[in-house]
Design a protein around this motif. Structure first.
Motif, PDB file in Angstrom:
ATOM      1  N   LYS A   3      33.269  64.387  41.967  1.00 13.08           N
ATOM      2  CA  LYS A   3      34.025  65.612  42.213  1.00 13.08           C
ATOM      3  C   LYS A   3      34.803  65.943  40.947  1.00 13.08           C
ATOM      4  O   LYS A   3      35.612  65.141  40.473  1.00 13.08           O
ATOM      5  N   ARG A  33      29.287  70.684  47.836  1.00 18.05           N
ATOM      6  CA  ARG A  33      30.517  71.303  48.339  1.00 18.05           C
ATOM      7  C   ARG A  33      31.429  71.641  47.156  1.00 18.05           C
ATOM      8  O   ARG A  33      31.666  70.806  46.289  1.00 18.05           O
ATOM      9  N   VAL A  35      34.783  74.579  45.723  1.00 21.20           N
ATOM     10  CA  VAL A  35      35.694  75.701  45.903  1.00 21.20           C
ATOM     11  C   VAL A  35      35.797  76.401  44.557  1.00 21.20           C
ATOM     12  O   VAL A  35      35.755  75.749  43.512  1.00 21.20           O
ATOM     13  N   ASN A  84      41.702  69.850  47.698  1.00 17.48           N
ATOM     14  CA  ASN A  84      40.265  69.682  47.459  1.00 17.48           C
ATOM     15  C   ASN A  84      39.917  68.691  46.354  1.00 17.48           C
ATOM     16  O   ASN A  84      38.745  68.328  46.213  1.00 17.48           O
ATOM     17  N   LYS A  87      37.480  65.767  46.637  1.00 18.99           N
ATOM     18  CA  LYS A  87      36.720  66.063  47.858  1.00 18.99           C
ATOM     19  C   LYS A  87      35.610  67.069  47.595  1.00 18.99           C
ATOM     20  O   LYS A  87      34.533  66.982  48.179  1.00 18.99           O
ATOM     21  N   LYS A  88      35.900  68.034  46.725  1.00 20.63           N
ATOM     22  CA  LYS A  88      34.929  69.070  46.382  1.00 20.63           C
ATOM     23  C   LYS A  88      34.953  69.307  44.865  1.00 20.63           C
ATOM     24  O   LYS A  88      35.952  69.017  44.196  1.00 20.63           O
ATOM     25  N   ILE A  90      35.602  71.698  41.940  1.00 20.73           N
ATOM     26  CA  ILE A  90      36.513  72.837  41.799  1.00 20.73           C
ATOM     27  C   ILE A  90      36.098  73.640  40.571  1.00 20.73           C
ATOM     28  O   ILE A  90      36.113  73.130  39.443  1.00 20.73           O
TER      29      ILE A  90
END
Length: 204
Positions: A3, A33, A35, A84, A87-88, A90
């Motif tokens: 990530k 995944r 953002v 995030n 987790k994701k 960016i």
């Protein structure tokens, strides 16, 4: 899969937003995944601040603009980055390098003040990778599209100073890729996609 915080930087009209959107389509296809957001902008509050800063009717002084940029960044940090991170992926359209390039190299605000404000908001947080979109001098200001804002009134010399500032900032970084905006979009999309695969350990 790692990530990461991946930033797309460059002066207005450099193609950074186009390529960020292409990467987001690619990550969707790969079911990664992520953002994404722009600066200034991002959260509802940050978009409100963006409209205040960039309106053609704005008469704010340069220090006021700087503080508003950092206020918008704080909203993004608290509401988009912190929830995030790890987790994701960016993806950010402009980040701390833009603040330094525009506000210091463009408007001559003291760089120590800018660094202090960024550290106040972000702590030790830094992007993992930066795609910098370089515009050859003869093409500066030629490819600006979208809704016009107060920055569009600045001349070519201003944007050259800002771009030179980006280059000085990036000289100290190893985790970067310089994209030549005079190349075709198709060519640059492939270069960026290949680098994204390496950064995120994606197997094409």
């Amino acid at each position: 899969m790692y990530k990461k915080i991946i930033v797309f930087e460059g002066i207005d009209g450099s193609g950074k937003t186009f390529h960020l959107n292409e990467v987001s389509k690619y990550l969707n296809k790969k079911k990664v995944r992520f953002v994404k957001f722009r600066e200034p902008g991002g959260t509802i509050n940050s978009e409100i601040i963006r409209n205040i800063i960039l309106t053609n009717k704005s008469t704010f002084k340069k220090k006021t603009d700087l503080l508003l940029y950092l206020a918008a960044r704080n909203e993004n940090y608290e509401n988009l980055i912190k929830p995030n991170i790890n987790k994701k992926v960016i993806l950010i359209d402009r980040f701390i390098d833009s603040t330094m390039a525009y506000q210091h190299y463009g408007f001559s605000i003291n760089k120590n003040i800018i660094n202090t404000l960024n550290n106040f908001v972000l702590g030790n947080l830094k992007p993992n990778f930066t795609f910098f979109h370089y515009v050859p001098i003869k093409y500066i200001k030629q490819n600006i599209s979208g809704e016009k804002n107060k920055y569009d009134k600045f001349n070519k010399k201003f944007y050259k100073n800002v771009q030179d500032g980006f280059i000085k900032i990036l000289k100290k970084k190893t985790n970067k890729l310089i994209i030549d905006s005079s190349k075709t979009k198709k060519y640059n999309v492939e270069i960026i996609k290949n680098k994204i695969n390496k950064i995120l350990n994606i197997h094409d």
